[in-house]
Design a protein around this motif. Structure first.
Motif: not given
Lengths: 177, 130
Positions: A12-20, A39-50
């Motif tokens: 949850r690095k991204s979630a904590i970074a965004e919450s800042l 595939d993995d990169a696309e999935k990660t990008i989509k997840r972060h985008h969402k």
């Protein structure tokens, strides 16, 4: 203010970074360094985008040379992540094959963004703790990213390590919302 | 729920033995136990290997929260390395992170062991429901 967020996979690095940025009122940019291949990169990008949707970030895709971004005054910048940036700088230059030493380049570029922005949060990775011996290129990557992280923690005002969603302050302190 | 994490061989089981008065022979091995044993047990170690073996791990994690909320879970941190080339290894590593993030939300205590030393990451009297 420069805050570095580190940790292992899916912590949850991204979630904590965004919450800042929850209480940040000015314009904010998201610098995405992940190349959208596989595939993995696309999935990660989509997840972060969402995850970022509705949070007001303007996305800039920049895989190398992150100093070549025009950052207006008083803005917030979230860069994700240093691990990808390091791999891109090292392995994706078709002409020169492998950039021998990305340490200084990335350190300087990150320092530049941190000086230009009001609030700068960079997400990095911990990649040196699996005890596995890899090919020389990968070992070089682990070494470079380790050294970059050391350089960045010395510049950063605050360093947070995420462990399964729990933020642990390893340098400085900041209020989380 | 109590979650004890950290790298391999950092004294996690010893810490649980000392702190919670559970002998090692009472601990269930996540490498070989069944889901039903896990749901009943007081303490499991090698939980990261259980995650690898269980094809329905997200459901099992939900069951743990509702059916065995006092369990002590000992699990290795495995996410701090290079992304594995093998797809199954990648899925395992990511699932371990996701499952642990999920369980940590419900745990009242989370401790990371490093060189035998405990770092208390979370300690609340009551479990947190979200």
């Amino acid at each position: 203010m420069f805050i570095l967020v580190t940790g292992g996979s899916k912590c949850r690095k991204s979630a904590i970074a965004e919450s800042l940025f929850n209480n940040f009122r000015y314009r904010k940019f998201y610098i995405a360094t992940m190349m959208p291949y596989g595939d993995d990169a696309e999935k990660t990008i989509k997840r972060h985008h969402k995850m970022r949707m509705g949070k007001g970030f303007e996305t800039i895709e920049k895989y190398t040379d992150v100093n070549n971004i025009n950052i207006p005054e008083k803005c917030g910048v979230l860069l994700e992540c240093i691990g990808n940036l390091c791999a891109n700088e090292m392995f994706n230059d078709m002409c020169n094959n492998i950039l021998k030493n990305p340490i200084e380049k990335i350190t300087e570029n990150i320092k530049y963004i941190s000086q230009k922005s009001e609030l700068f949060v960079a997400v990095t990775n911990e990649v040196g703790s699996d005890g596995t011996e890899y090919s020389p290129e990968t070992m070089e990557y682990i070494k470079n990213l380790g050294k970059i992280n050391c350089n960045l923690t010395s510049i950063a005002d605050v360093v947070i390590e995420c462990i399964y969603g729990i933020p642990v302050f390893i340098k400085g302190d900041v209020k989380l919302c | 729920m109590i979650i004890i994490t950290g790298g391999a061989y950092q004294g996690k089981k010893d810490y649980v033995e000392k702190t919670y008065n559970i002998s090692k022979c009472q601990m269930l091995n996540g490498k070989e136990c069944s889901t039903e044993d896990l749901i009943q047990t007081k303490c499991v170690y090698n939980f990261h290997f259980f995650i690898k073996r269980d094809s329905d791990i997200f459901n099992t994690a939900k069951r743990l929260v509702s059916e065995n909320p006092d369990i002590i879970i000992i699990t290795d941190e495995i996410g701090s390395g290079i992304i594995p080339l093998d797809k199954n290894e990648r899925i395992w590593r990511e699932n371990t992170g996701k499952i642990c993030c999920y369980l940590v939300r419900y745990a009242e205590t989370v401790v990371r062991l490093n060189c035998g030393l405990p770092l208390i990451l979370k300690n609340v009297g009551k479990e947190i429901k979200k």
